[in-house]
Scaffold this motif. Structure first.
Motif, short mmCIF file in Angstrom:
data_model
loop_
_atom_site.label_atom_id
_atom_site.label_comp_id
_atom_site.label_asym_id
_atom_site.label_seq_id
_atom_site.Cartn_x
_atom_site.Cartn_y
_atom_site.Cartn_z
N LYS A 244 0.68 -1.22 -0.09
CA LYS A 244 -0.05 0.17 -0.08
C LYS A 244 0.83 1.40 -0.19
O LYS A 244 0.08 2.31 -0.27
CB LYS A 244 -0.97 -0.17 1.43
N ASN A 245 2.34 1.03 0.14
CA ASN A 245 3.08 2.14 0.20
C ASN A 245 3.44 2.61 -1.41
O ASN A 245 3.98 1.77 -2.05
CB ASN A 245 4.22 2.04 0.86
N VAL A 246 2.84 3.69 -1.86
CA VAL A 246 2.93 4.16 -3.11
C VAL A 246 4.21 4.11 -3.80
O VAL A 246 4.67 3.55 -4.71
CB VAL A 246 2.12 5.69 -3.25
N ILE A 247 5.26 4.64 -2.95
CA ILE A 247 6.57 4.67 -3.67
C ILE A 247 7.25 3.34 -3.59
O ILE A 247 8.05 2.96 -4.54
CB ILE A 247 7.47 5.85 -2.97
N ARG A 248 6.77 2.51 -2.40
CA ARG A 248 7.67 1.16 -2.58
C ARG A 248 6.94 0.37 -3.63
O ARG A 248 7.81 -0.23 -4.52
CB ARG A 248 7.44 0.63 -1.13
N ARG A 249 5.83 0.56 -3.96
CA ARG A 249 5.15 -0.23 -4.91
C ARG A 249 5.50 0.46 -6.17
O ARG A 249 5.96 -0.79 -7.34
CB ARG A 249 3.56 -0.36 -5.07
N LYS A 250 5.57 1.69 -6.57
CA LYS A 250 5.99 2.02 -7.99
C LYS A 250 7.40 1.92 -7.93
O LYS A 250 7.93 1.40 -9.57
CB LYS A 250 5.67 3.57 -8.00
N SER A 251 8.40 1.99 -7.24
CA SER A 251 9.87 1.71 -7.40
C SER A 251 9.88 0.23 -7.80
O SER A 251 11.06 -0.04 -8.56
CB SER A 251 10.53 2.38 -6.11
N PHE A 252 9.25 -0.52 -7.09
CA PHE A 252 9.34 -2.07 -7.30
C PHE A 252 8.83 -2.41 -8.70
O PHE A 252 9.50 -3.01 -9.54
CB PHE A 252 8.60 -3.08 -6.26
N ASP A 253 7.80 -1.80 -9.08
CA ASP A 253 7.30 -2.07 -10.45
C ASP A 253 8.03 -1.51 -11.40
O ASP A 253 8.30 -2.09 -12.51
CB ASP A 253 5.82 -1.47 -10.44
N PHE A 254 8.67 -0.38 -11.26
CA PHE A 254 9.62 0.30 -12.13
C PHE A 254 10.91 -0.68 -12.32
O PHE A 254 11.32 -0.95 -13.55
CB PHE A 254 10.18 1.53 -11.80
N ALA A 255 11.40 -1.25 -11.26
CA ALA A 255 12.50 -2.16 -11.35
C ALA A 255 12.29 -3.43 -12.05
O ALA A 255 13.21 -3.95 -12.67
CB ALA A 255 12.82 -2.52 -9.75
N VAL A 256 11.28 -3.84 -12.16
CA VAL A 256 10.62 -5.15 -12.90
C VAL A 256 10.61 -4.74 -14.22
O VAL A 256 11.24 -5.30 -15.12
CB VAL A 256 9.16 -5.58 -12.42
N ARG A 257 10.16 -3.37 -14.57
CA ARG A 257 10.22 -2.88 -15.98
C ARG A 257 11.69 -2.80 -16.47
O ARG A 257 11.79 -3.13 -17.58
CB ARG A 257 9.32 -1.57 -16.18
N ILE A 258 12.46 -2.24 -15.78
CA ILE A 258 13.62 -2.36 -16.19
C ILE A 258 14.39 -3.44 -16.26
O ILE A 258 15.18 -3.71 -17.23
CB ILE A 258 14.45 -1.36 -15.15
N VAL A 259 14.28 -4.64 -15.34
CA VAL A 259 14.62 -5.71 -15.75
C VAL A 259 14.22 -6.27 -16.95
O VAL A 259 15.15 -6.95 -17.83
CB VAL A 259 14.44 -6.86 -14.57
#
Length: 126
Positions: A4-19
């Motif tokens: 539910k932490n927006v920045i944690r979720r968005k930064s994780f999702d971004f990392a997945v996109r980068i991978v």
């Protein structure tokens, strides 16, 4: 379980996109140097955001987010370079750069808010 932490979720999702992006570029363009740099900086953003959860102080929290901000800016650089050298198409670039810029804005906002809160805490204590 969704974070539910927006920045944690968005930064994780971004990392997945980068991978996934790095896997795509490596496979289709046989490029490893730029993708390795992008992979490091793009996944480090979320790692530093996650580390901030266990910060030892307000200053340490700001420091962790400061590192995340630097990694985000470095990621922007590698993405721009990959576009300029033809490893990313305009559409691929536009899609991922939008997310990176959004992360940068959120991270900067968190840093500024936390600094203001720390300043207010010091004023109240004195």
């Amino acid at each position: 379980m969704e974070d539910k932490n927006v920045i944690r979720r968005k930064s994780f999702d971004f990392a997945v996109r980068i991978v996934k992006l790095c896997q795509f570029v490596s496979k289709n363009h046989h490029e490893i140097v730029l993708t390795r740099q992008l992979l490091k900086s793009g996944t480090s953003i979320g790692a530093n955001v996650r580390e901030s959860t266990n910060a030892e102080s307000g200053a340490d929290f700001i420091h962790k987010f400061g590192i995340a901000q630097k990694e985000c800016d470095e990621t922007l650089y590698w993405l721009e370079l990959m576009k300029a050298t033809g490893y990313l198409t305009e559409n691929e670039f536009d899609s991922v750069i939008k997310d990176c810029n959004e992360l940068m804005k959120i991270i900067r906002s968190i840093i500024l808010t936390r600094k203001a809160n720390l300043k207010n805490e010091r004023v109240i204590k004195t």
